[in-house]
Motif scaffolding. Structure first.
Motif, PDB file in Angstrom:
ATOM      1  N   VAL A 226       0.891  -1.189   0.042  1.00 25.24           N
ATOM      2  CA  VAL A 226       0.086  -0.035   0.049  1.00 25.24           C
ATOM      3  C   VAL A 226       0.905   1.226  -0.010  1.00 25.24           C
ATOM      4  O   VAL A 226       1.888   1.293   0.365  1.00 25.24           O
ATOM      5  N   TRP A 227       0.366   2.399  -0.460  1.00 24.86           N
ATOM      6  CA  TRP A 227       0.906   3.770  -0.746  1.00 24.86           C
ATOM      7  C   TRP A 227      -0.021   4.713  -0.266  1.00 24.86           C
ATOM      8  O   TRP A 227       0.531   5.993  -0.165  1.00 24.86           O
ATOM      9  N   GLY A 239       4.574   3.908   8.029  1.00 20.30           N
ATOM     10  CA  GLY A 239       5.379   2.834   6.938  1.00 20.30           C
ATOM     11  C   GLY A 239       5.436   3.321   5.454  1.00 20.30           C
ATOM     12  O   GLY A 239       5.949   2.661   4.754  1.00 20.30           O
ATOM     13  N   GLY A 240       4.982   4.724   5.299  1.00 18.35           N
ATOM     14  CA  GLY A 240       5.477   5.123   3.967  1.00 18.35           C
ATOM     15  C   GLY A 240       7.025   5.169   3.771  1.00 18.35           C
ATOM     16  O   GLY A 240       7.681   5.311   4.609  1.00 18.35           O
ATOM     17  N   PRO A 241       7.320   5.222   2.346  1.00 16.07           N
ATOM     18  CA  PRO A 241       6.263   5.200   1.145  1.00 16.07           C
ATOM     19  C   PRO A 241       5.436   3.903   0.920  1.00 16.07           C
ATOM     20  O   PRO A 241       4.644   4.103   0.476  1.00 16.07           O
ATOM     21  N   VAL A 242       5.872   2.684   1.244  1.00 14.83           N
ATOM     22  CA  VAL A 242       5.327   1.566   0.983  1.00 14.83           C
ATOM     23  C   VAL A 242       5.144   0.685   2.168  1.00 14.83           C
ATOM     24  O   VAL A 242       6.201   0.568   2.865  1.00 14.83           O
ATOM     25  N   ARG A 243       4.117  -0.003   2.471  1.00 16.26           N
ATOM     26  CA  ARG A 243       4.137  -0.982   3.684  1.00 16.26           C
ATOM     27  C   ARG A 243       3.432  -2.058   3.020  1.00 16.26           C
ATOM     28  O   ARG A 243       2.319  -2.170   2.100  1.00 16.26           O
ATOM     29  N   LEU A 244       3.762  -3.426   3.774  1.00 12.91           N
ATOM     30  CA  LEU A 244       2.910  -4.262   3.538  1.00 12.91           C
ATOM     31  C   LEU A 244       1.643  -4.763   4.532  1.00 12.91           C
ATOM     32  O   LEU A 244       1.855  -4.299   5.568  1.00 12.91           O
ATOM     33  N   VAL A 245       0.567  -4.618   3.824  1.00  9.11           N
ATOM     34  CA  VAL A 245      -0.541  -4.876   4.711  1.00  9.11           C
ATOM     35  C   VAL A 245      -1.237  -6.075   4.423  1.00  9.11           C
ATOM     36  O   VAL A 245      -1.427  -6.373   3.301  1.00  9.11           O
ATOM     37  N   ILE A 246      -1.656  -6.887   5.758  1.00  8.08           N
ATOM     38  CA  ILE A 246      -2.109  -8.066   5.353  1.00  8.08           C
ATOM     39  C   ILE A 246      -3.478  -8.081   6.368  1.00  8.08           C
ATOM     40  O   ILE A 246      -3.591  -8.156   7.601  1.00  8.08           O
ATOM     41  N   TYR A 257       7.797   0.294   5.755  1.00 11.63           N
ATOM     42  CA  TYR A 257       9.044   0.828   5.134  1.00 11.63           C
ATOM     43  C   TYR A 257       9.510  -0.559   4.273  1.00 11.63           C
ATOM     44  O   TYR A 257      10.716  -0.771   4.106  1.00 11.63           O
ATOM     45  N   VAL A 258       8.588  -1.442   3.842  1.00  6.40           N
ATOM     46  CA  VAL A 258       8.916  -2.551   3.470  1.00  6.40           C
ATOM     47  C   VAL A 258      10.062  -2.570   2.181  1.00  6.40           C
ATOM     48  O   VAL A 258       9.735  -1.859   0.956  1.00  6.40           O
TER      49      VAL A 258
END
Length: 409
Positions: A226-227, A239-246, A257-258
């Motif tokens: 997600v962004w 968690g930006g720019p990109v995060r893992l969301v489950i 921050y994945v």
């Protein structure tokens, strides 16, 4: 239910009465390994003394939050409100490591995530991810230790009550579409492993502090990169720019921050997985053979009134969710669980991973009442009365502890 310990410091025994919880929240923090490494540098008492929020969360509504430490902020129970989505400036914060420098937000489109364990492994920039697909999913984000303050044995870690949870609209690309673009998962892979992009302090074994979590491969069905959060760019604090969301899984698995996603045969040996966030009996150390904090169970709690009400017609509000399953119904009791009445859901159903605000209208005469709620998911699983005691105070969804005592005059 599943659990694991992260290195939060040992704490004093917890008072069990609701009157003492706020005082306990001021006394305890969650500095842990970071504190011993001198990384937090923040007293949990500082917020009570009027200190401002740390810079990376300076945009948040301080009046709606309890600051336990620089890396742990809890949404106040009376700030949860009656809407479905939690305002971003009121959403709780839990970081296992200090957030990266804000400079990583200067070129969000160039942020890369390395994808491994697929037939065509490669790094994909955020700009490339956005071209693969997009979807918005509303889901509950909840810390594994939400409800820890109610455990009588004084579980170490942040003394969350109910505010280490919120309901968020996440926008990003379904990971299954990314995997399809890269030729599918290599045969024999059993887990999805995400690695965060935090800076590892010099002199520490990376495996001892890094945020790297493995979840069963089945989670690929709902996992996302997600962004955006609540229709705005994903902020650094979350968690930006990109995060893992489950969706449906506890927050620790939603890696911030994945930088790397790998499909792996086994689980990572990083401490946060191997011994951390593991459910075990009080006094027992963590180990890989114990249940891990993965899927969330059904849960609910009352949000209003919390201490007092006026005699006559009263509206009792709260929130409920089914965890990894959909929510079927929620009941409310005004006498501590002796008699129950079914509550009414407020607003639209935004999917099986979202929470549902609820309300019960009732007549209350002058006196003292114990308000509790009990949710049932669409598989027929009912929120239990009691907590399951465990060393780290994880996975508390018992309705009894989450009740509030209200005086009606």
């Amino acid at each position: 239910m599943s659990v694991s310990p992260h290195s939060e410091h040992e704490s004093a025994p917890a008072p069990t009465g609701p009157v003492n919880l706020e005082r306990r929240q001021l006394m305890l923090g969650s500095a842990g390994l970071l504190a011993t490494a001198g990384l937090v540098g923040f007293s949990p008492l500082a917020r009570a003394q009027g200190a401002p929020l740390p810079d990376y969360v300076g945009w948040k509504n301080a009046d709606a939050l309890i600051m336990h430490s620089a890396s742990t902020l809890e949404t106040k129970r009376d700030a949860i409100g009656r809407g479905i989505l939690t305002p971003s400036d009121q959403l709780f914060v839990r970081n296992n490591l200090p957030a990266p420098d804000s400079s990583i937000m200067n070129d969000t489109e160039g942020w890369e995530v390395q994808i491994e364990g697929v037939n065509n492994p490669r790094a994909l920039s955020l700009a490339e991810l956005k071209r693969i697909g997009v979807e918005t999913v509303v889901s509950v984000l909840q810390c594994s230790g939400n409800g820890r303050a109610f455990f009588p044995h004084g579980a170490s870690g942040t003394p969350w009550t109910v505010g280490a949870a919120g309901c968020v609209a996440w926008t990003g690309v379904p990971l299954r579409e990314v995997v399809r673009e890269l030729g599918g998962v290599v045969d024999g892979m059993n887990y999805l492993t995400g690695t965060g992009g935090e800076t590892i302090p010099a002199g520490l074994d990376p495996k001892s502090v890094m945020v790297e979590r493995s979840v069963p491969l089945a989670a690929l069905e709902q996992a996302m990169l997600v962004w955006e959060m609540n229709d705005a760019p994903l902020p650094l604090a979350h968690g930006g720019p990109v995060r893992l969301v489950i969706p449906g899984y506890y927050g620790v698995n939603n890696v911030k921050y994945v930088r790397r996603l790998a499909f792996t045969a086994g689980q990572t040996d990083a401490n946060i997985q191997a011994s951390g966030y593991r459910v075990r009996e009080v006094g027992v150390p963590g180990s890989p053979d114990q249940p891990s904090m993965w899927e969330m169970p059904v849960k609910s709690w009352v949000t209003s009134p919390l201490t007092s009400a006026t005699a006559g017609r009263s509206l009792i509000y709260g929130v409920a969710f089914g965890g990894v399953h959909g929510l079927a119904r929620v009941e409310v009791s005004v006498d501590g669980g002796n008699r129950w009445a079914e509550a009414r859901f407020l607003g639209p159903d935004l999917g099986r991973f979202a929470w549902r605000p609820f309300v019960l209208a009732t007549e209350l005469a002058p006196g003292e009442y114990r308000l509790v709620s009990r949710a049932t998911d669409d598989r027929g699983q009912v929120q239990p009365e009691e907590r399951t005691d465990n060393e780290r105070g994880y996975g508390h969804n018992g309705w009894k502890d989450h009740g509030v005592t209200v005086t009606v005059a």
